[in-house]
Design a protein around this motif. Structure first.
Motif, PDB file in Angstrom:
ATOM      1  N   ALA A  91       0.856  -1.182   0.000  1.00  0.00           N
ATOM      2  CA  ALA A  91       0.000   0.000   0.000  1.00  0.00           C
ATOM      3  C   ALA A  91       0.893   1.233   0.000  1.00  0.00           C
ATOM      4  O   ALA A  91       1.643   1.476   0.944  1.00  0.00           O
ATOM      5  CB  ALA A  91      -0.908  -0.004   1.223  1.00  0.00           C
ATOM      6  N   TRP A 106      -3.600   7.136  -1.516  1.00  0.00           N
ATOM      7  CA  TRP A 106      -3.164   5.736  -1.477  1.00  0.00           C
ATOM      8  C   TRP A 106      -3.214   5.135  -2.876  1.00  0.00           C
ATOM      9  O   TRP A 106      -4.100   5.443  -3.661  1.00  0.00           O
ATOM     10  CB  TRP A 106      -4.091   4.894  -0.599  1.00  0.00           C
ATOM     11  CG  TRP A 106      -4.122   5.201   0.852  1.00  0.00           C
ATOM     12  CD1 TRP A 106      -5.141   5.834   1.540  1.00  0.00           C
ATOM     13  CD2 TRP A 106      -3.139   4.866   1.838  1.00  0.00           C
ATOM     14  NE1 TRP A 106      -4.832   5.911   2.871  1.00  0.00           N
ATOM     15  CE2 TRP A 106      -3.604   5.326   3.087  1.00  0.00           C
ATOM     16  CE3 TRP A 106      -1.897   4.231   1.769  1.00  0.00           C
ATOM     17  CZ2 TRP A 106      -2.882   5.172   4.266  1.00  0.00           C
ATOM     18  CZ3 TRP A 106      -1.175   4.067   2.943  1.00  0.00           C
ATOM     19  CH2 TRP A 106      -1.660   4.534   4.178  1.00  0.00           C
ATOM     20  N   SER A 107      -2.276   4.243  -3.165  1.00  0.00           N
ATOM     21  CA  SER A 107      -2.333   3.424  -4.372  1.00  0.00           C
ATOM     22  C   SER A 107      -1.730   2.061  -4.042  1.00  0.00           C
ATOM     23  O   SER A 107      -1.302   1.818  -2.909  1.00  0.00           O
ATOM     24  CB  SER A 107      -1.597   4.089  -5.547  1.00  0.00           C
ATOM     25  OG  SER A 107      -0.227   4.272  -5.237  1.00  0.00           O
ATOM     26  N   LEU A 108      -1.683   1.169  -5.018  1.00  0.00           N
ATOM     27  CA  LEU A 108      -1.279  -0.214  -4.782  1.00  0.00           C
ATOM     28  C   LEU A 108      -0.167  -0.612  -5.746  1.00  0.00           C
ATOM     29  O   LEU A 108      -0.294  -0.440  -6.954  1.00  0.00           O
ATOM     30  CB  LEU A 108      -2.480  -1.146  -4.978  1.00  0.00           C
ATOM     31  CG  LEU A 108      -2.223  -2.652  -4.820  1.00  0.00           C
ATOM     32  CD1 LEU A 108      -1.875  -2.993  -3.372  1.00  0.00           C
ATOM     33  CD2 LEU A 108      -3.451  -3.439  -5.276  1.00  0.00           C
ATOM     34  N   ASP A 122      -3.538   2.682  -9.546  1.00  0.00           N
ATOM     35  CA  ASP A 122      -3.769   3.992  -8.939  1.00  0.00           C
ATOM     36  C   ASP A 122      -5.163   4.473  -9.334  1.00  0.00           C
ATOM     37  O   ASP A 122      -5.450   4.667 -10.520  1.00  0.00           O
ATOM     38  CB  ASP A 122      -2.698   4.982  -9.412  1.00  0.00           C
ATOM     39  CG  ASP A 122      -2.680   6.263  -8.601  1.00  0.00           C
ATOM     40  OD1 ASP A 122      -3.703   6.597  -7.983  1.00  0.00           O
ATOM     41  OD2 ASP A 122      -1.635   6.938  -8.599  1.00  0.00           O
ATOM     42  N   CYS A 166      -9.661   6.690  -2.112  1.00  0.00           N
ATOM     43  CA  CYS A 166      -8.495   5.964  -2.615  1.00  0.00           C
ATOM     44  C   CYS A 166      -8.153   4.738  -1.773  1.00  0.00           C
ATOM     45  O   CYS A 166      -7.803   3.684  -2.307  1.00  0.00           O
ATOM     46  CB  CYS A 166      -7.290   6.888  -2.720  1.00  0.00           C
ATOM     47  SG  CYS A 166      -6.912   7.815  -1.214  1.00  0.00           S
ATOM     48  N   VAL A 170      -7.875   0.783  -2.887  1.00  0.00           N
ATOM     49  CA  VAL A 170      -6.716  -0.086  -2.653  1.00  0.00           C
ATOM     50  C   VAL A 170      -7.160  -1.410  -2.043  1.00  0.00           C
ATOM     51  O   VAL A 170      -6.734  -2.489  -2.478  1.00  0.00           O
ATOM     52  CB  VAL A 170      -5.685   0.615  -1.745  1.00  0.00           C
ATOM     53  CG1 VAL A 170      -4.680  -0.387  -1.181  1.00  0.00           C
ATOM     54  CG2 VAL A 170      -4.961   1.699  -2.519  1.00  0.00           C
ATOM     55  N   THR A 173      -9.240  -3.426  -4.670  1.00  0.00           N
ATOM     56  CA  THR A 173      -8.372  -3.906  -5.740  1.00  0.00           C
ATOM     57  C   THR A 173      -7.481  -5.039  -5.249  1.00  0.00           C
ATOM     58  O   THR A 173      -7.288  -6.046  -5.948  1.00  0.00           O
ATOM     59  CB  THR A 173      -7.516  -2.751  -6.297  1.00  0.00           C
ATOM     60  OG1 THR A 173      -8.377  -1.744  -6.832  1.00  0.00           O
ATOM     61  CG2 THR A 173      -6.583  -3.238  -7.394  1.00  0.00           C
ATOM     62  N   THR A 174      -6.952  -4.906  -4.032  1.00  0.00           N
ATOM     63  CA  THR A 174      -6.125  -5.963  -3.456  1.00  0.00           C
ATOM     64  C   THR A 174      -6.911  -7.254  -3.327  1.00  0.00           C
ATOM     65  O   THR A 174      -6.433  -8.340  -3.710  1.00  0.00           O
ATOM     66  CB  THR A 174      -5.604  -5.530  -2.074  1.00  0.00           C
ATOM     67  OG1 THR A 174      -4.764  -4.388  -2.225  1.00  0.00           O
ATOM     68  CG2 THR A 174      -4.813  -6.653  -1.412  1.00  0.00           C
TER      69      THR A 174
END
Length: 218
Positions: A91, A106-108, A122, A166, A170, A173-174
């Motif tokens: 993360a 936040w993005s992954l 993202d 966001c 994350v 999506t995870t």
């Protein structure tokens, strides 16, 4: 700690308090404690059947890797056995401070060993590209990725429609990618993660935390 900010859940290394739960009501940006819990839950419970090939690195350790001198990183990463893992999730936060929490996005970042590729997801495309790319460069020797030209790709990702979702993107999506990579789930990320499903995910996370608290006696 004031009584009104009591602990709702203690799960492995994660502690969730009442104030953290309130962030899930929205419209609020999720903090590192909520993302840390989800990453721990995915790795130790929901996808524990793939524990030998899956590693989810939470926000605190990711931030340390991103900002610490290279020579200080190894002791934190060696216990994770990253060279043995097939899929590594991190993360990523845009906070540039090493001594206080913060940031705005936040993005992954995901490393996939069989194609030797770092992928960046993202929900506000382009916002965290440099942070994620620099993190991938620092991780490269520890995951035993090939040296030389590093494979770092910005992926097509579901896009948030506001300034605060966001962290939920994350988490969602995870979870989706873990299903895809570890369980052969074959419905596309773009079809499953969107503003509507992310809005519902907030309530689902509240229910998951309460359920886990009952199960673990927190």
């Amino acid at each position: 700690m004031a009584e009104e900010d009591e602990i709702v859940l203690s799960f492995n290394d994660s502690i969730i308090r009442k104030s953290d739960m309130q962030l899930l009501d929205g419209p609020y940006w999720l903090n590192d404690r909520l993302i840390e819990f989800c990453f721990e839950y995915f790795e130790k419970e929901q996808f524990n059947h793939s524990a030998d090939k899956l590693c989810l690195i939470g926000p605190d350790v990711t931030q340390f890797i991103k900002l610490a001198p290279a020579e200080e990183i190894a002791p934190f990463l060696e216990p994770l056995n990253l060279p043995e893992k097939q899929f590594i999730f991190l993360a990523v936060n845009d906070n540039q401070s090493s001594d206080k929490a913060g940031g705005t996005h936040w993005s992954l970042l995901v490393y996939i060993r069989n194609i030797q590729e770092f992928r960046h997801y993202d929900s506000q495309k382009g916002s965290n590209t440099e942070e994620a790319r620099n993190l991938a460069y620092k991780l490269q020797p520890y995951v035993h990725a090939p040296m030389g030209r590093m494979k770092f790709l910005e992926q097509d990702s579901p896009q948030q429609q506001n300034g605060y979702d966001c962290g939920v993107f994350v988490i969602a999506t995870t979870e989706h990618l873990c299903k895809e990579l570890c369980e052969g789930y074959n419905i596309s990320l773009m079809d499953m993660v969107n503003s509507s499903s992310v809005s519902k995910k907030r309530q689902q996370l509240k229910e998951l935390i309460h359920h886990t608290a009952r199960e673990y006696g927190s």
